[in-house]
Design a protein around this motif. Structure first.
Motif, PDB file in Angstrom:
ATOM      1  N   ARG A   1      86.719 -23.963  58.224  1.00  0.00           N
ATOM      2  CA  ARG A   1      87.154 -23.854  59.611  1.00  0.00           C
ATOM      3  C   ARG A   1      87.257 -25.230  60.263  1.00  0.00           C
ATOM      4  N   LEU A   2      86.337 -26.122  59.899  1.00  0.00           N
ATOM      5  CA  LEU A   2      86.396 -27.493  60.403  1.00  0.00           C
ATOM      6  C   LEU A   2      87.644 -28.189  59.885  1.00  0.00           C
ATOM      7  N   LEU A   3      87.909 -28.064  58.597  1.00  0.00           N
ATOM      8  CA  LEU A   3      89.100 -28.684  58.012  1.00  0.00           C
ATOM      9  C   LEU A   3      90.369 -28.119  58.638  1.00  0.00           C
ATOM     10  N   GLU A   4      90.390 -26.815  58.885  1.00  0.00           N
ATOM     11  CA  GLU A   4      91.544 -26.184  59.522  1.00  0.00           C
ATOM     12  C   GLU A   4      91.789 -26.774  60.906  1.00  0.00           C
ATOM     13  N   THR A   5      90.719 -26.982  61.663  1.00  0.00           N
ATOM     14  CA  THR A   5      90.827 -27.571  62.997  1.00  0.00           C
ATOM     15  C   THR A   5      91.333 -29.006  62.938  1.00  0.00           C
TER      16      THR A   5
END
Length: 289
Positions: free
Chosen positions: A214-218
């Motif tokens: 989710r961090l990488l997606e953001t």
């Protein structure tokens, strides 16, 4: 690892309800409130219940960990708070950067209180402020810096301070430390994610691999170069977050028996390096958003 689960982050243990009541009942003891937020996510790291809780007490906002946020974005936030009649200072509580502006700001924010004390013949009465904020934004580091000691407990994880403590920081100012407190429900899933990114939600609440994805997606949406530069990988635009996590694992050599990616170790590395500011200066939200 073909996908990651979109599960909303929620964390509100029982002691936080107690802290909420503690803050409300202690407001009559203080002249103002110091709220510490994370400069990378000032909106998400500000408890929306505080406006009601602190009533009309003067408020000073400390945008902590400013060295991990974009300077231009922090300036935008400072001007935003100014437009809302709040005092705001960019600081780094671990190094002490910006904290020399704290006492002058207190004197300005509490000007009416100081004048009222003088009129009553109590010019030497200490100015008392309550320090509030969500977990892991740096309240204890701030107090230790200001008090010149290490009495307040400090840790890079949520839920360390569990009781109120008073600290004299000189210049006629006293600070009341309070435990970090969240709110019962994150209505916006993105807010829950961002709080998990900065470590304000207990590690056990969210699966680390899911959180890393989710961090990488953001980051891929707003500052993909932070990923490519830190982990020396290219052409991630068309990839899924879990595929980027795999590339990072391969690049770092995080492998387990059989040559498989050690997703757990890779995910922990990504999350820890973001929290530690190793991916560069990143701000994930602005006032107009």
């Amino acid at each position: 690892m073909a996908e990651f689960i979109k599960q909303n982050v929620q964390w509100f243990p029982g002691h936080m309800a107690k802290t909420r009541r503690m803050i409300k009942s202690s407001l009559n003891l203080v002249d103002g409130v110091v709220e510490i937020v994370d400069a990378r996510v000032p909106y998400s790291s500000s408890n929306p219940e505080l406006d009601k809780m602190i009533e009309r007490k003067p408020r000073i906002i400390l945008l902590n960990k400013c060295d991990t946020a974009e300077s231009a974005a922090t300036d935008i936030w400072i001007n935003y708070y100014k437009s809302k009649k709040m005092y705001a200072i960019p600081v780094d509580c671990k190094t002490g950067k910006g904290l020399n502006a704290f006492i002058p700001t207190v004197n300005k924010a509490l000007e009416k209180v100081i004048e009222r004390n003088k009129e009553k013949g109590m010019s030497k009465k200490p100015l008392r402020l309550m320090v509030v904020g969500i977990p892991n934004t740096g309240k204890s580091s701030f107090i230790n810096r200001m008090a010149g000691n290490a009495k307040a407990k400090v840790a890079d994880k949520a839920g360390v301070t569990r009781q109120q403590q008073w600290f004299s920081v000189g210049n006629g100012v006293e600070l009341l430390d309070t435990p970090g407190v969240l709110w019962p429900k994150f209505d916006d899933p993105e807010v829950g994610d961002k709080l998990a990114f900065i470590g304000s939600v207990k590690d056990e609440v969210v699966d680390k691999e899911t959180l890393a994805c989710r961090l990488l997606e953001t980051l891929m949406k707003t500052c993909a170069n932070a990923i490519t530069q830190r982990y020396k990988i290219d052409n991630i635009d068309a990839l899924q977050p879990w595929e980027v996590l795999e590339l990072i694992g391969k690049k770092r050599g995080f492998l387990i028996k059989g040559g498989e990616i050690d997703y757990s170790r890779t995910a922990k590395t990504v999350c820890d390096e973001f929290k530690g500011g190793k991916l560069g200066k990143i701000t994930l939200e602005l006032p107009q958003q």
